[in-house]
Design an enzyme around this catalytic site. Structure first.
Site, PDB file in Angstrom:
ATOM      1  N   GLU A 117      10.976  -8.044  -3.509  1.00  0.00           N
ATOM      2  CA  GLU A 117      11.631  -6.888  -2.876  1.00  0.00           C
ATOM      3  C   GLU A 117      10.953  -6.713  -1.532  1.00  0.00           C
ATOM      4  O   GLU A 117       9.778  -6.381  -1.454  1.00  0.00           O
ATOM      5  CB  GLU A 117      11.490  -5.650  -3.768  1.00  0.00           C
ATOM      6  CG  GLU A 117      12.329  -4.486  -3.306  1.00  0.00           C
ATOM      7  CD  GLU A 117      11.594  -3.592  -2.330  1.00  0.00           C
ATOM      8  OE1 GLU A 117      11.918  -3.671  -1.111  1.00  0.00           O
ATOM      9  OE2 GLU A 117      10.712  -2.842  -2.759  1.00  0.00           O
ATOM     10  N   LEU A 118      11.719  -6.961  -0.448  1.00  0.00           N
ATOM     11  CA  LEU A 118      11.138  -7.007   0.882  1.00  0.00           C
ATOM     12  C   LEU A 118      11.612  -5.819   1.714  1.00  0.00           C
ATOM     13  O   LEU A 118      11.927  -4.774   1.170  1.00  0.00           O
ATOM     14  CB  LEU A 118      11.475  -8.349   1.542  1.00  0.00           C
ATOM     15  CG  LEU A 118      11.076  -9.579   0.708  1.00  0.00           C
ATOM     16  CD1 LEU A 118      11.488 -10.865   1.404  1.00  0.00           C
ATOM     17  CD2 LEU A 118       9.589  -9.588   0.406  1.00  0.00           C
ATOM     18  N   TRP A 141       0.803  -1.221   0.000  1.00  0.00           N
ATOM     19  CA  TRP A 141       0.000   0.000   0.000  1.00  0.00           C
ATOM     20  C   TRP A 141       0.843   1.281   0.000  1.00  0.00           C
ATOM     21  O   TRP A 141       0.299   2.358  -0.132  1.00  0.00           O
ATOM     22  CB  TRP A 141      -0.914   0.024   1.228  1.00  0.00           C
ATOM     23  CG  TRP A 141      -0.225  -0.372   2.498  1.00  0.00           C
ATOM     24  CD1 TRP A 141      -0.262  -1.593   3.106  1.00  0.00           C
ATOM     25  CD2 TRP A 141       0.631   0.448   3.307  1.00  0.00           C
ATOM     26  NE1 TRP A 141       0.515  -1.589   4.236  1.00  0.00           N
ATOM     27  CE2 TRP A 141       1.073  -0.353   4.383  1.00  0.00           C
ATOM     28  CE3 TRP A 141       1.070   1.784   3.232  1.00  0.00           C
ATOM     29  CZ2 TRP A 141       1.936   0.137   5.382  1.00  0.00           C
ATOM     30  CZ3 TRP A 141       1.925   2.262   4.212  1.00  0.00           C
ATOM     31  CH2 TRP A 141       2.351   1.441   5.273  1.00  0.00           C
ATOM     32  N   SER A 156       6.437  -7.047   3.252  1.00  0.00           N
ATOM     33  CA  SER A 156       7.233  -7.318   4.450  1.00  0.00           C
ATOM     34  C   SER A 156       8.017  -8.613   4.308  1.00  0.00           C
ATOM     35  O   SER A 156       7.637  -9.525   3.567  1.00  0.00           O
ATOM     36  CB  SER A 156       6.324  -7.410   5.672  1.00  0.00           C
ATOM     37  OG  SER A 156       5.567  -8.615   5.647  1.00  0.00           O
ATOM     38  N   CYS A 164      10.549   1.359   1.806  1.00  0.00           N
ATOM     39  CA  CYS A 164      11.449   0.268   2.204  1.00  0.00           C
ATOM     40  C   CYS A 164      12.898   0.733   2.267  1.00  0.00           C
ATOM     41  O   CYS A 164      13.713   0.129   2.975  1.00  0.00           O
ATOM     42  CB  CYS A 164      11.307  -0.907   1.250  1.00  0.00           C
ATOM     43  SG  CYS A 164      11.552  -0.471  -0.470  1.00  0.00           S
ATOM     44  N   PRO A 179      -3.689  -6.471  -4.927  1.00  0.00           N
ATOM     45  CA  PRO A 179      -3.109  -5.328  -4.227  1.00  0.00           C
ATOM     46  C   PRO A 179      -3.446  -5.369  -2.739  1.00  0.00           C
ATOM     47  O   PRO A 179      -4.327  -6.117  -2.306  1.00  0.00           O
ATOM     48  CB  PRO A 179      -3.798  -4.139  -4.892  1.00  0.00           C
ATOM     49  CG  PRO A 179      -5.178  -4.664  -5.197  1.00  0.00           C
ATOM     50  CD  PRO A 179      -5.009  -6.135  -5.503  1.00  0.00           C
ATOM     51  N   ALA A 180      -2.757  -4.550  -1.958  1.00  0.00           N
ATOM     52  CA  ALA A 180      -3.102  -4.406  -0.541  1.00  0.00           C
ATOM     53  C   ALA A 180      -4.529  -3.894  -0.414  1.00  0.00           C
ATOM     54  O   ALA A 180      -4.945  -2.987  -1.145  1.00  0.00           O
ATOM     55  CB  ALA A 180      -2.138  -3.443   0.134  1.00  0.00           C
TER      56      ALA A 180
END
Length: 481
Positions: A248-249, A151, A229, A282, A176-177
């Protein structure tokens, strides 16, 4: 905007899910109801996978030039809707309109970039020991991609997967979120306007543990793209075992301010890394290692930068930071700050949720000094507008603190010594190291991702790196005459 809750786009048709409920969507700005979304079932997600599987073979065989033209049409459709998309993005996500307008522009650029790069997706000819053999490689689409997105950048992050994925000839099923489902649907409507074959892009909204889990684990999807996450990434890795995964975290810096740094430049760049998008990035400057010789001076500059942030309704002119997106992230930010204070840190600016805002999701821009190494804000990803300053006395100590963390995404170093800067480039346990710039610096074509042994993901998004990752490399051998 999906006023009737039909936020699923499956097989070229907008629809709800009769097996599930319609839920209201509320703005983080003031809690007001702004629309409805489908809280979809596994069956709806499975139907989207089936639609993608039916559509993908013909799309994969289409001319690369035709696919490139389609990507360019999508980019143009997004650009034409830029103001409306940005306004909805601000309303639903909570970032200031200027940031939202920038993000939507970059999402249009992402499709244009994919249109350009896919034309140069070239293989190789490989010399062989056998003089009668010839070997060549070329790229083919993987098939159906399951894409799950967060999000914090709900328009541009999906494009990082959807644009190269579609350009390469894959079909996509996207979840999506839930807190940004409306702007996801608006983005999908822009894609629809570009007149792709039905089923090439499918959108299913709802709980990640339901629809997201279905698309990543469904045997009908061939590969997975995910940003989010580290904990969710691990769950997806298990559920999608055996499938190629581009992830990609999370990240947690660090940013290192050395004693010879230009402190004005360092503070301005670091503050940007802390407070853009309310710190919900991030690559945010989430832990800041400052040489003790300049610690006090740098802290003063960061405090001044934090005081200059204008917190408020992100739709209003002059506001530079809006609310956090949801209750869970707001609670985590508050917990991390309280934990740091309980371990001896001092909030020289901010440190709490303000009392005079229209929702409980706002958090003051915060600068913490005397932060302990064991504090949660140093060991975990906070995802909020907080600048935690830790003192260091040497390069070796900076490397030690940097390594003592489970994340490894992006770091920055501020120094005027070029040899020292490149020592940091070599030593920092992160996939990207920015010299004398914000940890948030990145461009769409640059490889972006974490390092091995850390929890920041696998593979690289960005430009041709995502494009090749979303393809199978096929090898052909043949005999000459």
């Amino acid at each position: 905007m999906a006023h009737n809750g039909e936020t699923n786009f499956i097989g070229g048709r907008w629809q709800g899910d009769p097996r599930s409920e319609i839920r209201p969507v509320h703005s983080p700005i003031d809690g007001s109801r702004i629309g409805l979304m489908s809280w979809s079932s596994r069956q709806a997600a499975a139907e989207a996978v089936s639609a993608a599987r039916a559509a993908q073979p013909a799309w994969g065989k289409a001319s690369i030039w035709d696919r490139a033209k389609a990507m360019r049409r999508i980019g143009e459709a997004i650009a034409a809707r830029r103001a409306d998309l940005a306004a909805l993005l601000t309303l639903e996500q909570g970032k200031p309109y200027a940031e939202a307008f920038f993000e939507v522009g970059k999402s249009a650029d992402g499709f244009h970039l994919a249109a350009d790069l896919v034309k140069y997706l070239e293989g190789n000819t490989i010399p062989t020991e056998d003089p009668g053999k010839r070997v060549m490689t070329f790229y083919r689409p993987r098939g159906v991609y399951a894409v799950v997105t967060p999000w914090n950048f709900p328009v541009n992050i999906p494009v990082e997967y959807i644009a190269p994925g579609l350009a390469a000839g894959n079909a996509v099923v996207w979840t999506p979120a839930p807190t940004t489902a409306l702007v996801a649907a608006a983005l999908a409507r822009a894609v629809e306007e570009a007149d792709l074959p039905p089923g090439i892009l499918n959108l299913v909204t709802g709980a990640g543990a339901v629809v997201g889990d279905e698309i990543v684990s469904n045997p009908g999807t061939n590969a997975v793209g995910f940003t989010g996450s580290a904990a969710t990434g691990k769950q997806i890795s298990l559920r999608a075992a055996g499938k190629p995964q581009l992830m990609e975290l999370g990240g947690n810096g660090p940013v290192v301010i050395l004693e010879d740094a230009d402190l004005d430049r360092a503070a301005a760049a670091t503050a940007s890394g802390c407070f853009v998008n309310a710190g919900q990035v991030c690559s945010s400057s989430e832990r800041i290692l400052v040489h003790r010789k300049v610690y006090a001076d740098f802290a003063e500059r960061m405090a001044a930068a934090a005081r200059a942030v204008v917190l408020g309704d992100p739709r209003e002119d002059g506001v530079t930071m809006g609310p956090l997106n949801n209750a869970a992230v707001a609670a985590k930010v508050a917990e991390h700050v309280q934990d740091a204070l309980g371990r001896g840190a001092r909030a020289i600016v901010g440190g709490k949720r303000p009392d005079d805002m229209p929702s409980p999701l706002y958090f003051e821009p915060t600068v913490l000094t005397r932060v302990a190494r064991e504090a949660l804000i140093n060991t975990e990803e906070t995802f909020g507008p907080v600048a935690p300053l830790l003192a260091i006395d040497s390069d070796e100590e900076a490397f030690e603190v940097a390594r003592d963390n489970r994340y490894g995404l992006v770091s920055s170093v501020f120094t005027q010594d070029i040899d020292r800067a490149f020592r940091y480039v070599e030593a920092m346990p992160t996939g990207m190291v920015n010299i004398n710039d914000t940890s948030n610096y990145w461009e769409l074509h640059i490889p972006f991702g974490g390092v091995s042994g850390k929890d920041s993901g696998m593979g690289r998004v960005g430009g041709r790196h995502a494009l090749t990752a979303m393809c199978d490399l096929k090898t052909a051998t043949f005999t000459v005459g």
